[in-house]
Write a protein that holds these residues in place. Structure first.
Motif, mmCIF file in Angstrom:
data_model
loop_
_atom_site.group_PDB
_atom_site.id
_atom_site.type_symbol
_atom_site.label_atom_id
_atom_site.label_comp_id
_atom_site.label_asym_id
_atom_site.label_seq_id
_atom_site.Cartn_x
_atom_site.Cartn_y
_atom_site.Cartn_z
ATOM 1 N N SER A 195 46.881 54.195 6.600
ATOM 2 C CA SER A 195 46.696 54.240 7.825
ATOM 3 C C SER A 195 46.104 55.733 8.346
ATOM 4 O O SER A 195 46.307 55.899 9.493
ATOM 5 N N THR A 196 45.830 56.726 7.592
ATOM 6 C CA THR A 196 45.320 57.899 7.871
ATOM 7 C C THR A 196 43.986 58.331 7.248
ATOM 8 O O THR A 196 43.700 57.663 6.012
ATOM 9 N N SER A 197 43.259 59.093 7.909
ATOM 10 C CA SER A 197 41.848 59.611 7.230
ATOM 11 C C SER A 197 41.695 60.741 8.057
ATOM 12 O O SER A 197 41.757 61.063 9.210
ATOM 13 N N PRO A 198 40.759 61.398 7.370
ATOM 14 C CA PRO A 198 40.423 62.828 8.076
ATOM 15 C C PRO A 198 39.233 62.644 8.978
ATOM 16 O O PRO A 198 38.874 63.410 9.836
ATOM 17 N N VAL A 199 38.597 61.467 9.231
ATOM 18 C CA VAL A 199 37.602 61.092 10.112
ATOM 19 C C VAL A 199 38.068 59.665 10.735
ATOM 20 O O VAL A 199 38.834 58.842 10.269
ATOM 21 N N PRO A 200 37.593 59.613 12.048
ATOM 22 C CA PRO A 200 38.043 58.165 12.798
ATOM 23 C C PRO A 200 37.610 57.045 12.102
ATOM 24 O O PRO A 200 36.383 57.035 11.542
ATOM 25 N N ASN A 227 43.004 56.419 22.530
ATOM 26 C CA ASN A 227 41.685 56.170 22.060
ATOM 27 C C ASN A 227 41.614 56.380 20.606
ATOM 28 O O ASN A 227 42.528 56.786 20.034
ATOM 29 N N PRO A 228 40.625 56.233 20.027
ATOM 30 C CA PRO A 228 40.262 56.445 18.498
ATOM 31 C C PRO A 228 40.727 57.717 17.952
ATOM 32 O O PRO A 228 40.841 57.721 16.741
ATOM 33 N N VAL A 229 40.793 58.745 18.508
ATOM 34 C CA VAL A 229 40.956 59.870 18.345
ATOM 35 C C VAL A 229 42.262 60.668 18.751
ATOM 36 O O VAL A 229 42.744 62.019 18.756
ATOM 37 N N SER A 230 43.169 59.802 19.262
ATOM 38 C CA SER A 230 44.559 60.044 19.749
ATOM 39 C C SER A 230 45.344 60.709 18.893
ATOM 40 O O SER A 230 46.243 61.456 19.075
ATOM 41 N N ASN A 231 45.265 60.382 17.592
ATOM 42 C CA ASN A 231 45.871 60.626 16.512
ATOM 43 C C ASN A 231 45.236 61.603 15.451
ATOM 44 O O ASN A 231 45.803 61.820 14.708
ATOM 45 N N TYR A 232 44.386 62.206 16.013
ATOM 46 C CA TYR A 232 43.194 62.710 14.913
ATOM 47 C C TYR A 232 43.833 64.185 14.362
ATOM 48 O O TYR A 232 43.640 64.477 13.158
ATOM 49 N N TYR A 233 44.217 64.802 15.187
ATOM 50 C CA TYR A 233 44.939 66.190 14.480
ATOM 51 C C TYR A 233 46.100 65.758 13.606
ATOM 52 O O TYR A 233 46.343 66.342 12.494
ATOM 53 N N PHE A 234 46.860 64.993 13.852
ATOM 54 C CA PHE A 234 47.848 64.570 12.886
ATOM 55 C C PHE A 234 47.378 63.832 11.813
ATOM 56 O O PHE A 234 48.010 63.926 10.665
ATOM 57 N N ILE A 236 44.465 64.438 10.345
ATOM 58 C CA ILE A 236 43.966 65.375 9.433
ATOM 59 C C ILE A 236 44.943 66.115 8.630
ATOM 60 O O ILE A 236 44.850 66.087 7.388
ATOM 61 N N ALA A 237 45.980 66.364 9.130
ATOM 62 C CA ALA A 237 47.158 67.296 8.444
ATOM 63 C C ALA A 237 47.827 66.114 7.576
ATOM 64 O O ALA A 237 48.106 66.662 6.283
ATOM 65 N N SER A 238 48.053 65.063 7.766
ATOM 66 C CA SER A 238 48.660 63.919 7.208
ATOM 67 C C SER A 238 47.558 63.671 5.764
ATOM 68 O O SER A 238 48.200 63.633 4.710
ATOM 69 N N ILE A 510 58.316 56.750 -2.386
ATOM 70 C CA ILE A 510 59.184 57.723 -1.783
ATOM 71 C C ILE A 510 58.705 59.069 -1.292
ATOM 72 O O ILE A 510 58.949 59.480 -0.069
ATOM 73 N N PRO A 511 58.156 59.612 -2.304
ATOM 74 C CA PRO A 511 57.384 61.180 -1.906
ATOM 75 C C PRO A 511 56.502 60.992 -0.903
ATOM 76 O O PRO A 511 56.723 61.837 -0.031
ATOM 77 N N PHE A 512 55.732 60.023 -0.638
ATOM 78 C CA PHE A 512 54.716 59.802 0.250
ATOM 79 C C PHE A 512 55.519 59.510 1.590
ATOM 80 O O PHE A 512 55.258 60.024 2.866
ATOM 81 N N TRP A 513 56.480 58.737 1.651
ATOM 82 C CA TRP A 513 57.348 58.367 2.789
ATOM 83 C C TRP A 513 57.936 59.749 3.145
ATOM 84 O O TRP A 513 57.770 60.012 4.694
ATOM 85 N N LEU A 514 58.404 60.614 2.532
ATOM 86 C CA LEU A 514 59.341 61.699 2.816
ATOM 87 C C LEU A 514 58.329 62.616 3.288
ATOM 88 O O LEU A 514 58.515 63.465 4.260
ATOM 89 N N ALA A 515 57.228 62.951 2.787
ATOM 90 C CA ALA A 515 56.280 64.020 3.095
ATOM 91 C C ALA A 515 55.627 63.586 4.693
ATOM 92 O O ALA A 515 55.409 64.514 5.490
ATOM 93 N N TRP A 516 55.063 62.497 4.676
ATOM 94 C CA TRP A 516 54.615 61.927 5.926
ATOM 95 C C TRP A 516 55.703 62.035 7.012
ATOM 96 O O TRP A 516 55.242 62.665 8.102
#
Length: 539
Positions: A195-200, A227-234, A236-238, A510-516
């Protein structure tokens, strides 16, 4: 091609043997077996939402007959619940059936992006880019390269599940590392971070369309359009955090365990006497592929520069009335076009140099093939559109959100703990509802308005959903790509079963869940912008 568009009722392959009892503990084995049996009893997403549509229709009619109404906070008007099984409701349905479908917001954003991504994928550009990134990684950093590339590969949609893992296995073996670590690590990174990616991606457009659609249930609340970049900064960090975490888990947990278990490094002997036909794509690029990729990148860079000049010059028509871009502007409303343009340019440039695109007919064919891959989603979108429209029109969505928000405040479950509870629910549902679009449609209809009443922007609720949407999908037997990866795994371990695969995926979950969730907590408590013009709290 959309968010995990596995919209059929998939179960385990009956030919797949059970995992050895030593692979999983008895408790874990019973749990996974229970999840599998429960999931197999679920209807297909279309049937599920058809049932929900009928339940909503019946409930709304009963509530309308009882005279149920609700007052939206911030509004002096009382909203009466309207029933479908009334004269007004039936005429509404017969008049708006087509509009409910064609007007389903994700179709407006997903389909254009999908056409361009289809050209980039079928021309060979996306595969070449991934192979280039893998091939340039050193042995010591190879697990981290697999993690970062796997997390980023959702730009290829479901194709990432069948491209990244086998390529990762090949480059691991070539580097003298365990190929199964590459295979399973690649699958874990792609799936658990889907569900995440550094590009839209088209997934961002899909989620944004659904989010905006359900906010119509609370017209009295001023929210920022998603819009498609409303979560963009989040995102990238994720992507960075999860990519590096995936690499660490591959390097320090998964691979050492495989060596200790003495899992075969070479393909298992097949029934044909040990002969194996190499069918995988080579992890290295040919000279022509390298040239095509370089040309594609240069042309894309040139296109990006042209776009930047067009939007940054003073008086640009893509600026807002104040001369800026935030919080709203024609530029932010043009994100779908920009993503479409860049993927289309990349794909066409690469294909023309390599020869996979010789005329416009080839481009049209590739775009058509990408739509063919979306047929199941287009069918599902029909009932999704009807359900969302009915939920909005009857007023049940508003009533549920108001009552739910009041209930959370009454028990004191507000703030970030309420968000964590929402993420846990999404993670549990993800074990049973594999289609991300179907699950977000279901959850967004209630939780986006509910959290808006608690003071959170819809884009933040959508970001929280991303955390729960992906982490657990690599351990559910209902994920059809589990069977694909299991087939590849059994080349090394002929006796491997679903339990074997699940047991090796659990250390990632579990590590993915906790880190995210930790990344989300940082964003929440620091009140950081989620993307351009996108905040966490309502003004």
């Amino acid at each position: 091609m959309t968010s995990k568009t596995k919209d059929d009722d998939h179960g385990a392959d009956p030919a797949v043997p059970d995992a050895p009892s030593s692979t999983l503990g008895k408790l874990g084995d019973r749990f996974l077996t229970g999840v599998e049996k429960l999931g197999n009893k679920l209807p297909t997403p279309f049937t599920l939402f058809l049932g929900l549509f009928l339940i909503t229709a019946l409930a709304s009619s009963i509530m309308a007959w009882m005279g149920v109404s609700v007052q939206v906070p911030g509004s002096s008007e009382q909203l009466d619940i309207k029933g479908l099984f009334t004269g007004e409701g039936l005429t509404w349905l017969t008049i708006n059936l087509g509009e409910n479908y064609i007007g389903f917001p994700p179709l407006v954003t997903v389909l254009p992006i999908l056409l361009a991504v289809g050209v980039a994928e079928r021309s060979g550009m996306l595969s070449a880019l991934i192979r280039k990134l893998f091939g340039s990684a050193r042995k010591a950093v190879l697990p981290y390269a697999v993690g970062v590339i796997g997390i980023s590969a959702s730009v290829m949609a479901d194709a990432a599940f069948v491209v990244v893992p086998p390529l990762a296995a090949m480059v691991f073996k070539a580097a003298g590392r365990h190929p199964v670590a590459g295979l399973l690590g690649g699958f874990a990174a792609v799936g658990a971070g889907y569900s995440t990616s550094p590009v839209p991606t088209s997934l961002d457009a899909l989620f944004a369309g659904i989010t905006n659609a359900v906010m119509e249930t609370l017209p009295g609340i001023e929210t920022t359009e998603v819009n498609p970049v409303s979560n963009y900064y989040f995102n990238i960090a994720s992507s960075v955090v999860l990519g590096l975490l995936a690499g660490f888990l591959i390097d320090k947990v998964l691979e050492p365990r495989l060596w200790r278990q003495k899992v075969a490094v070479d393909y298992a002997a097949a029934e044909d006497g040990g002969q194996h036909t190499e069918e995988e794509i080579s992890p290295t690029l040919s000279a022509q592929e390298s040239t095509a990729l370089k040309v594609s990148m240069w042309v894309t860079l040139l296109t990006t520069i042209i776009v930047l000049i067009a939007v940054l010059i003073p008086g640009s028509p893509w600026r807002n009335e104040d001369g800026g871009f935030l919080p709203k502007s024609p530029l932010l409303s043009s994100v779908v076009f920009i993503v479409f343009l860049l993927f289309m340019v990349m794909g066409i440039a690469y294909g023309m140099v390599l020869g996979t695109i010789k005329s416009m007919d080839d481009v049209v064919r590739m775009m058509g093939d990408s739509i063919k891959d979306m047929i199941s989603f287009l069918v599902l979108a029909f009932i999704l559109g009807q359900f969302v429209a009915l939920f909005n029109w009857t007023g049940i969505g508003t009533w549920t959100a108001v009552q739910g928000a009041a209930g959370l405040e009454k028990i004191g479950l507000t703030g970030f703990p309420a968000i964590i509870a929402f993420i846990i629910l999404a993670s549990c549902l993800n074990l049973l509802i594999i289609s991300g679009s179907a699950m977000w449609t279901l959850m967004a209809a209630v939780f986006v308005p509910m959290f808006a009443l608690l003071g959170y922007e819809p884009s933040f609720t959508q970001a929280a959903f991303r955390v729960g949407d992906s982490a657990t999908q690599v351990i559910t037997p209902l994920n059809p790509y589990m069977i694909v990866i299991l087939g590849l795994l059994r080349r090394y371990e002929p006796n491997a079963g679903l339990g074997t695969l699940m047991s090796r995926m659990i250390p990632f979950v579990i590590p993915f869940w906790l880190a995210w969730a930790g990344v989300l907590a940082i964003w929440f408590y620091a009140d950081l912008p989620l993307g351009p013009g996108s905040q966490i709290f309502l003004n």
